[in-house]
Design a protein around this motif. Structure first.
Motif, mmCIF file in Angstrom:
data_model
loop_
_atom_site.group_PDB
_atom_site.id
_atom_site.type_symbol
_atom_site.label_atom_id
_atom_site.label_comp_id
_atom_site.label_asym_id
_atom_site.label_seq_id
_atom_site.Cartn_x
_atom_site.Cartn_y
_atom_site.Cartn_z
ATOM 1 N N ASN A 1 51.571 40.964 36.467
ATOM 2 C CA ASN A 1 52.142 42.204 35.954
ATOM 3 C C ASN A 1 51.041 43.253 35.855
ATOM 4 O OD1 ASN A 1 54.543 40.877 35.774
ATOM 5 N ND2 ASN A 1 54.447 40.556 33.558
ATOM 6 N N PRO A 2 51.400 44.534 35.920
ATOM 7 C CA PRO A 2 50.355 45.579 35.908
ATOM 8 C C PRO A 2 49.647 45.643 34.553
ATOM 9 C CG PRO A 2 52.546 46.557 35.815
ATOM 10 C CD PRO A 2 52.758 45.100 36.090
ATOM 11 N N PRO A 3 48.356 46.008 34.550
ATOM 12 C CA PRO A 3 47.645 46.236 33.291
ATOM 13 C C PRO A 3 48.262 47.414 32.536
ATOM 14 C CG PRO A 3 46.118 45.982 35.132
ATOM 15 C CD PRO A 3 47.477 46.128 35.720
ATOM 16 N N PHE A 4 47.906 47.542 31.243
ATOM 17 C CA PHE A 4 48.458 48.634 30.427
ATOM 18 C C PHE A 4 47.426 49.039 29.384
ATOM 19 C CE2 PHE A 4 49.706 44.572 28.681
ATOM 20 C CZ PHE A 4 49.496 44.694 27.309
ATOM 21 N N PHE B 1 40.225 43.021 39.413
ATOM 22 C CA PHE B 1 40.950 44.255 39.136
ATOM 23 C C PHE B 1 40.432 45.347 40.061
ATOM 24 C CE2 PHE B 1 41.248 41.987 35.067
ATOM 25 C CZ PHE B 1 42.618 42.078 34.813
ATOM 26 N N VAL B 2 41.358 46.098 40.636
ATOM 27 C CA VAL B 2 41.016 47.220 41.501
ATOM 28 C C VAL B 2 41.256 48.514 40.734
ATOM 29 C CG1 VAL B 2 41.511 48.436 43.654
ATOM 30 C CG2 VAL B 2 41.583 45.934 43.586
ATOM 31 N N ILE B 3 40.222 49.373 40.661
ATOM 32 C CA ILE B 3 40.333 50.651 39.947
ATOM 33 C C ILE B 3 40.458 51.758 40.985
ATOM 34 C CG2 ILE B 3 39.166 52.296 38.456
ATOM 35 C CD1 ILE B 3 38.402 48.600 38.162
ATOM 36 N N GLU B 4 41.471 52.598 40.838
ATOM 37 C CA GLU B 4 41.706 53.738 41.717
ATOM 38 C C GLU B 4 41.685 55.014 40.883
ATOM 39 O OE1 GLU B 4 44.516 51.654 45.121
ATOM 40 O OE2 GLU B 4 45.438 52.930 43.582
ATOM 41 N N TYR B 5 41.390 56.120 41.570
ATOM 42 C CA TYR B 5 41.358 57.403 40.863
ATOM 43 C C TYR B 5 42.155 58.448 41.638
ATOM 44 C CZ TYR B 5 38.014 59.310 44.245
ATOM 45 O OH TYR B 5 37.421 59.762 45.384
ATOM 46 N N GLU B 6 42.611 59.449 40.886
ATOM 47 C CA GLU B 6 43.298 60.608 41.462
ATOM 48 C C GLU B 6 42.502 61.851 41.094
ATOM 49 O OE1 GLU B 6 47.623 62.897 41.064
ATOM 50 O OE2 GLU B 6 46.680 61.916 39.349
ATOM 51 N N PRO C 1 30.790 65.548 40.122
ATOM 52 C CA PRO C 1 31.068 66.816 39.447
ATOM 53 C C PRO C 1 32.338 67.480 39.969
ATOM 54 C CG PRO C 1 28.778 66.689 40.186
ATOM 55 C CD PRO C 1 29.502 65.562 40.833
ATOM 56 N N TYR C 2 32.928 68.297 39.115
ATOM 57 C CA TYR C 2 34.046 69.166 39.464
ATOM 58 C C TYR C 2 35.225 68.363 40.030
ATOM 59 C CZ TYR C 2 36.348 73.505 40.897
ATOM 60 O OH TYR C 2 37.220 74.546 41.045
ATOM 61 N N VAL C 3 35.590 67.298 39.329
ATOM 62 C CA VAL C 3 36.749 66.484 39.694
ATOM 63 C C VAL C 3 37.574 66.258 38.429
ATOM 64 C CG1 VAL C 3 37.559 64.281 40.603
ATOM 65 C CG2 VAL C 3 35.509 65.346 41.576
ATOM 66 N N ASN C 4 38.879 66.453 38.536
ATOM 67 C CA ASN C 4 39.778 66.207 37.416
ATOM 68 C C ASN C 4 40.341 64.793 37.583
ATOM 69 O OD1 ASN C 4 41.212 66.621 35.105
ATOM 70 N ND2 ASN C 4 42.791 67.911 36.040
ATOM 71 N N TYR C 5 39.663 63.841 36.938
ATOM 72 C CA TYR C 5 39.937 62.425 37.157
ATOM 73 C C TYR C 5 41.143 61.929 36.366
ATOM 74 C CZ TYR C 5 35.512 61.471 39.597
ATOM 75 O OH TYR C 5 34.490 61.426 40.486
ATOM 76 N N SER C 6 41.941 61.053 37.010
ATOM 77 C CA SER C 6 42.864 60.136 36.346
ATOM 78 C C SER C 6 42.628 58.772 36.977
ATOM 79 C CB SER C 6 44.321 60.550 36.547
ATOM 80 O OG SER C 6 44.603 61.748 35.869
ATOM 81 N N PHE C 7 42.749 57.706 36.178
ATOM 82 C CA PHE C 7 42.477 56.367 36.688
ATOM 83 C C PHE C 7 43.713 55.482 36.501
ATOM 84 C CE2 PHE C 7 38.429 58.149 35.277
ATOM 85 C CZ PHE C 7 37.667 58.000 36.417
ATOM 86 N N ARG C 8 43.823 54.488 37.376
ATOM 87 C CA ARG C 8 44.819 53.447 37.205
ATOM 88 C C ARG C 8 44.208 52.126 37.670
ATOM 89 N NH1 ARG C 8 49.335 54.763 41.954
ATOM 90 N NH2 ARG C 8 48.133 53.955 43.728
ATOM 91 N N VAL C 9 44.755 51.024 37.188
ATOM 92 C CA VAL C 9 44.188 49.706 37.455
ATOM 93 C C VAL C 9 45.271 48.832 38.083
ATOM 94 C CG1 VAL C 9 43.006 47.703 36.463
ATOM 95 C CG2 VAL C 9 42.650 49.982 35.467
ATOM 96 N N ARG D 1 48.848 41.700 44.928
ATOM 97 C CA ARG D 1 48.469 42.778 44.031
ATOM 98 C C ARG D 1 49.643 43.141 43.127
ATOM 99 N NH1 ARG D 1 44.321 46.300 46.592
ATOM 100 N NH2 ARG D 1 45.368 48.108 45.699
ATOM 101 N N SER D 2 49.324 43.497 41.892
ATOM 102 C CA SER D 2 50.356 43.952 40.964
ATOM 103 C C SER D 2 50.737 45.388 41.270
ATOM 104 C CB SER D 2 49.833 43.858 39.528
ATOM 105 O OG SER D 2 48.856 44.872 39.295
ATOM 106 N N GLN D 3 51.766 45.858 40.616
ATOM 107 C CA GLN D 3 52.068 47.282 40.651
ATOM 108 C C GLN D 3 50.962 48.027 39.891
ATOM 109 O OE1 GLN D 3 54.592 48.962 42.187
ATOM 110 N NE2 GLN D 3 55.075 46.985 43.153
ATOM 111 N N PRO D 4 50.662 49.288 40.258
ATOM 112 C CA PRO D 4 49.623 50.021 39.530
ATOM 113 C C PRO D 4 50.013 50.237 38.071
ATOM 114 C CG PRO D 4 50.174 51.097 41.605
ATOM 115 C CD PRO D 4 51.210 50.053 41.373
ATOM 116 N N SER D 5 49.004 50.314 37.222
ATOM 117 C CA SER D 5 49.240 50.643 35.824
ATOM 118 C C SER D 5 49.637 52.104 35.691
ATOM 119 C CB SER D 5 47.965 50.384 35.019
ATOM 120 O OG SER D 5 46.957 51.312 35.399
ATOM 121 N N GLU D 6 50.062 52.486 34.506
ATOM 122 C CA GLU D 6 50.305 53.897 34.236
ATOM 123 C C GLU D 6 48.951 54.629 34.269
ATOM 124 O OE1 GLU D 6 53.106 55.608 33.835
ATOM 125 O OE2 GLU D 6 54.202 53.771 34.349
#
Length: 1188
Positions: free
Chosen positions: A637-640, A669-674, A702-710, A718-723
């Protein structure tokens, strides 16, 4: 698939070409030579007033030059100024500012002179100015109170700095003020509101000025803006009026566009060639107007036009004179439009067409210095000698000035000088130094002795022989100690002395000797060449399908040169193997244990040596293992509950809570960013951590508006991505890297197209990503030319000389500053078609079908591009034997590289041909050389077109033939050879007859009857005999014998006898069948032995009656008078391949004159005939006629 990587031949040729140019100018420093400026400060030199001023001037020469300076046109005596020192063995000035000096006191125009006994070189005029970053003047700013819908301009008016500052607007929290089509910053730094809205109310509109040179930022006092809405304004007015007053503010209504800048209906703009043209139009109105740009009487230039600031700014890069004209901006909304016309004129500072180059001459030689430049207006060309105008310089009888050219004749040692060419107009100047150095020097070789070169077999080998001498030496190469001079098409000799072996083989290994000689002496140098075996993968990895949790192995067995050490690298999907102990790399294989779905992919084996590299790939497909009913495994199951802590500028800590493992442990765990600022909605891979870890420190840009999901991963998948986590915006910074894949390749003869791979959004590290594109002509003492362009990936430099090398670099920058200094690459301006045709074309005819053509190579300068080779066009004019013209079909042969000869195969003998030769570069073919006519000699003819044999008689045959399709010369005769063939395929004596060439038939007499003959027929020219054509024929049999044989076969008694034999055989078969059914035995064999049945005896040869049957291997002897060989028997097993098989029945021999003796032997065969023979049973008649 196996691949080999090597340096392309075109690149190797480029390197050689550049080396050639360098060696032509470079004089060894131990020889007398005038000074050469090697380094100097830029023409416009802005310095930091807080640091020491360093004005560079470096030069080389022999004797070492001395240095002097002028300041504002007069001698600058540095000994009288304690703050100024000159570096030892250099002309570089150091002005001490940090110990009490003031930079403003040293503002001025400086020029350096480097001088020795052979001349004087001068630098550019270096204008030294200290950078200025003044503060804003104090002023009282009144609050701006404005009605909703009105336009507004907030003036920045930054202090005048040097260089001009970069302007931007921010608030008290150092956040950029949002801009849009309605609100934007103009080129002058002011903030324009097309119409104000209530949300524009704030008290912290702050204009900032960043002075990059001193790395300082100045801030204007905050500006307050208050917007009154119509409702609140009406309430205020009503409260201050009496009941009898009737008044109300009008509601916000739509308004037609009105231009805020520029003002008026027309304006003018002057820009310099090569610069960036910026035109701006900002309009007020409701709804917010949309801006559109057009060029009157033309179109905006494609690929160079960009729109910025919400299309309010028109940007054209690399402008040229063709961009002059009227540009109209049109502001439009639903109520109407407004427009403004800007008249643009493009001028040009001087730019080089041909810059003068250093000239090395020996006493008595001639030479020229050429200085050509262009500009708008046309620049003036002025010559100086040793820094003095040439008109007042000491006279030199060997020198004559002709406009932009100085011509030297019969120079002497005293003619050595440094000449300066100054090309100037009102927009700038160019200054170039070029020396004339008169030397008499024996040859010297600059390449180290016994230098070792190693190459792979079947690849080019380049052996250097860098040299110098005056006069210019001639270069020869030898192989071995006592070898002869190398020549031939297996070698290429370059002007810089390099020997190229285009296809080196193992036997090319050895010692090579380079000899340089001129009239003053000779010198030689030896180098070593080793040719190695190529590296080969003899067993490549193969495609594999494996079940999950299984084991798989890929093989990669190699063969390599024993003197090279290979290094084997395995990749997965073109990247490094995962850091996982399941991957075991052996000497010749890769093994993966406990295979999972993530192991699916392409695996590549790469083998590298110091000289070559090969690779091979295979795909691994992972399929599901057989189901296990006991336990149900599933993806996790996805992390939370993601949480960000420890926020820093370049890092942050991310933590999470794992979801359910679903009976399969989480492996990682795979960490992705937006990046919500540059690529919203697109998720990128950031990193991964082991499944036991729930916290990770992440590196940020620098100069990146980061959001992360695991994403959790187990062996199932692979699980579904976390929120997504909360967002985190990092601060801006200078770019960390520069664009990659920088190239310079001309698309036209007079341009240089510079391209690069742009940085991605998050690589910009800040807003305002731009690129500084710089270039200068290689090996020319010239300043870098630079332009700053928008976030594009191409820039075109126009007006370049044809096919010259350029040094190129592209540097990234943003609003906060520049990236690190980029590396330089070498490019070339565009190629043009070759100018001249090869000369001295000669043809040497080797034989009737092969010729060798020679030509002189064209001068390198006239190729005007990368020399690809030469093309030989040749075609047949006519055949000399037929005197008839055919359709002309031109043939083309291409000879790669700098070859000067080639072979023309497949020519037709005795024909007339024409040919011409053309040189080929990357642009195309040059002009053709004059047509050269040559003729091929006679050859041997082809075979006669046909040979027919007709009218057979007892002793003659008629032969008819056709002349050869290709006579290949003048036919002199035909040659006919023939010989008889007996029944065992043995050949009799060969008879030869010569027939005149004008004959087409022949009656051949005095032949033997019923005899097969084999004929060989060919034509002849004066050169020799051509291909032969063969045929076989048979004369007819004797008429009396034929009549007798026919009579026997048609007699009634013979027919009756045959019927009796058949009846007797039938009765015997019936009796045997009856006796066998009764259990008895019928002794057929005994009766046959005791009573030979006369019905089945063979026919006697002399009287036609039946004789005694014999089972012996020998037949009856031939009739009396025949000449039978001693071994005249015909065995049954031996007759399978004789003429008896075909019903011929002949057993005899040939007389000495070729006549045939013998007769029909009466042997019968039941086998069918083969080939063109009769398929009937061989009766006596058929036996005699089977070959007719």
């Amino acid at each position: 698939m196996m691949k080999k990587r090597s340096i392309p031949a075109s690149k190797a040729s480029l390197v050689l070409f550049l080396c050639q140019m360098i060696s032509a100018l470079d004089v060894p420093l131990d020889l007398l030579q005038p000074p050469t400026i090697t380094r100097q400060s830029p023409k416009d030199y802005i310095v930091d007033p807080r640091e020491n001023i360093v004005i560079q001037c470096e030069a080389k020469g022999k004797p070492p030059p001395s240095f002097s300076w002028t300041r504002n046109g007069t001698h600058f005596d540095i000994d009288k100024d304690a703050q100024v020192t000159m570096k030892p063995n250099s002309g570089t000035l150091v002005i001490n500012i940090m110990n009490g000096g003031k930079a403003e006191a040293y503002e001025g125009i400086y020029q350096c002179t480097a001088r020795n006994e052979r001349g004087a070189a001068i630098s550019n005029n270096i204008v030294v100015r200290p950078s200025r970053s003044p503060l804003w003047t104090k002023e009282r700013l009144e609050p701006n109170q404005v009605r909703e819908g009105d336009s507004l301009v907030l003036h920045c008016r930054p202090p005048v700095g040097l260089p001009p500052p970069i302007i931007f607007w921010m608030d008290n929290a150092f956040q950029r003020l949002p801009q849009s089509e309605r609100v934007s910053q103009g080129l002058n730094g002011d903030l324009y509101f097309s119409n104000v809205q209530p949300e524009d109310t704030r008290e912290d509109y702050i204009c900032y000025a960043r002075f990059n040179h001193t790395q300082t930022i100045q801030q204007k006092q905050p500006i307050s803006v208050k917007v009154f809405s119509m409702d609140s304004l009406n309430d205020t007015i009503a409260a201050n009026l009496s009941d009898t007053d009737i008044y109300g503010a009008k509601p916000v209504t739509q308004r037609q566009p009105v231009l805020l800048t520029p003002t008026g209906s027309t304006s003018t703009k002057v820009e310099l060639r090569g610069n960036v043209l910026l035109l701006e139009c900002i309009a007020a109105g409701i709804p917010t107007p949309v801006i559109r740009w057009i060029k009157e009487g033309g179109e905006l230039p494609a690929n160079r036009t960009f729109f910025e600031n919400f299309k309010k700014t028109l940007k054209i890069i690399d402008v040229s004179e063709a961009d002059s004209g009227n540009y109209k901006c049109i502001a439009r909304n639903t109520l109407g439009s407004a427009h403004h016309v800007i008249s643009v004129t493009v001028k040009a500072a001087p730019y080089w067409i041909t810059a003068p180059r250093n000239l090395v001459l020996s006493p008595g030689e001639d030479g020229t210095l050429i200085c050509r430049a262009n500009g708008n207006p046309k620049p003036n060309i002025n010559w100086l000698a040793n820094g003095v105008p040439i008109a007042i310089a000491p006279e030199d009888p060997s020198r004559r000035v002709d406009g932009d050219t100085i011509i030297f004749s019969h120079v002497q040692e005293r003619s050595s000088s440094v000449y300066q060419c100054n090309a100037s107009n009102e927009y700038g100047y160019l200054l170039a130094n070029a020396f004339v150095n008169v030397l008499a020097e024996p040859p010297r070789i600059l390449t180290p002795a016994n230098k070792l070169y190693q190459v792979i077999a079947d690849s080019p080998a380049l052996l250097d022989c860098a040299y110098f001498g005056s006069p210019k030496p001639e270069i020869e190469w030898f192989k071995g100690v006592k070898g002869s001079t190398l020549h031939g098409n297996e070698y290429v000799f370059h002007d810089n002395g390099t020997l190229e072996i285009p296809v080196a083989q193992k036997d090319s290994t050895g010692t090579y000797t380079c000899v340089a000689r001129n009239e003053l002496g000779k010198i030689q140098n030896e180098v070593q060449l080793e040719v190695k075996d190529p590296t080969v993968i003899i067993k490549q990895p193969e495609y594999k399908v494996i079940q999950r949790y299984g084991q798989v192995s890929f093989e990669c067995i190699i063969k390599h040169d024993s003197t090279l050490l290979p290094a084997v690298i395995w990749l997965k999907d073109h990247d490094e193997l995962p850091d996982d102990e399941r991957f075991l790399v052996g000497k010749d294989n890769l093994t993966i244990m406990n295979v999972t779905d993530k192991d699916d992919g392409t695996y590549t084996c790469i083998v590298n040596t110091t000289l070559d590299s090969v690779s091979a790939s295979a795909v691994l497909t992972v399929v599901a293992a057989p189901p296990t009913p006991a336990i149900i495994y599933a993806r996790p199951n996805p992390p939370f509950d993601l949480e960000l802590t420890g926020q820093l500028e370049r890092s942050i800590e991310l933590s999470w809570i794992p979801g359910d493992e679903n009976n399969s442990p989480i492996t990682n765990f795979v960490i992705e960013y937006e990046d919500g600022l540059h690529e919203p909605g697109v998720w990128h891979y950031q990193t991964e951590v082991p499944g036991t870890q729930t916290t990770v420190q992440l590196k940020l840009s620098p100069y990146v508006n980061y959001s992360f999901r695991v994403i959790a991963v187990n062996e199932i998948g692979r699980s579904q991505p976390s929120e997504p986590s909360e967002q985190y915006l990092t601060k801006s910074a200078n770019p960390d890297e520069n664009p990659s894949n920088v190239q310079g390749i001309g698309s036209e003869p007079d341009n240089l197209v510079i391209t690069w791979k742009s940085l991605k959004g998050f690589q910009s590290n800040g807003p305002g990503l731009q690129y500084k594109v710089s270039w200068r002509q290689k090996d020319v003492d010239d300043e870098w030319t630079s332009v700053i362009v928008a976030n594009v990936s191409k820039y075109i430099v126009s007006g370049t000389p044809t096919f010259v090398p350029y040094e190129i670099k592209v540097q990234a920058l943003n609003d906060l500053g520049y990236a690190p200094e980029p590396s330089e690459v070498i490019g070339h301006s565009g190629e043009d078609l070759p100018m001249v045709a090869p000369g001295n074309v000669q043809v040497h005819v080797i034989n009737s079908t092969l010729a060798k053509v020679h030509w002189d190579p064209v001068p390198v300068k006239t190729v005007r591009g990368h020399l690809q080779g030469y093309k030989v066009y040749y075609w047949k004019i006519q055949s000399l034997s037929r005197r008839s013209r055919r359709h002309v079909e031109k043939k083309i042969l291409t000879f790669r590289g700098n070859k000067t000869f080639g072979m023309l195969p497949g020519l037709e003998p005795y024909s007339s041909y024409k040919l011409n030769v053309r040189v080929v570069n990357g642009k195309g073919e040059g002009p053709a050389s004059p047509d050269k006519v040559f003729k091929t000699p006679e050859g041997v003819p082809s075979s006669p077109s046909f040979l027919k044999i007709t009218n057979p008689t007892l002793d003659s045959l008629t032969l008819e033939w056709g002349s050869p399709t290709h006579p290949n010369g003048v036919l002199t005769s035909y040659i006919l050879k023939f010989q008889p063939i007996n029944n065992t395929h043995e050949l009799g004596p060969l008879v030869e007859i010569r027939i005149p060439a004008n004959e087409s038939s022949l009656i051949l007499k005095n032949l033997n009857y019923s005899t097969r003959y084999k004929f060989y027929f060919n034509a002849q020219t004066s050169v020799g005999s051509g291909s032969q054509i063969t045929e076989e024929a048979v004369t007819i049999m004797d008429e009396a014998m034929a009549s007798r044989q026919v009579d026997i076969a048609t007699q009634g008694w013979f027919i009756g006898l045959m019927c009796a034999v058949a009846l007797l055989i039938l009765i015997l078969l019936i009796v045997c069948f009856i006796r066998r059914n009764k259990g008895g035995k019928y002794p057929v064999k005994e009766k046959e032995d005791a009573h030979a049945d006369p019905e089945i005896q063979p026919m006697k040869e002399d009287d036609g009656t039946f004789g005694e049957y014999s089972d012996a291997e020998d037949h009856k002897p031939l009739k009396k008078g025949s000449r039978t060989p001693s071994d005249r028997t015909v065995k049954k097993e031996d007759s399978d391949d004789s003429l008896v098989d075909y019903g011929e029945g002949v057993n005899g021999q040939f007389n000495e004159d070729g006549s045939f003796i013998g007769q029909y032997s009466g042997k019968k065969e039941k086998e069918p005939a083969e080939g063109n023979e009769s398929s009937e049973a061989p009766s006596p008649v058929n036996a005699m006629n089977s070959f007719v």
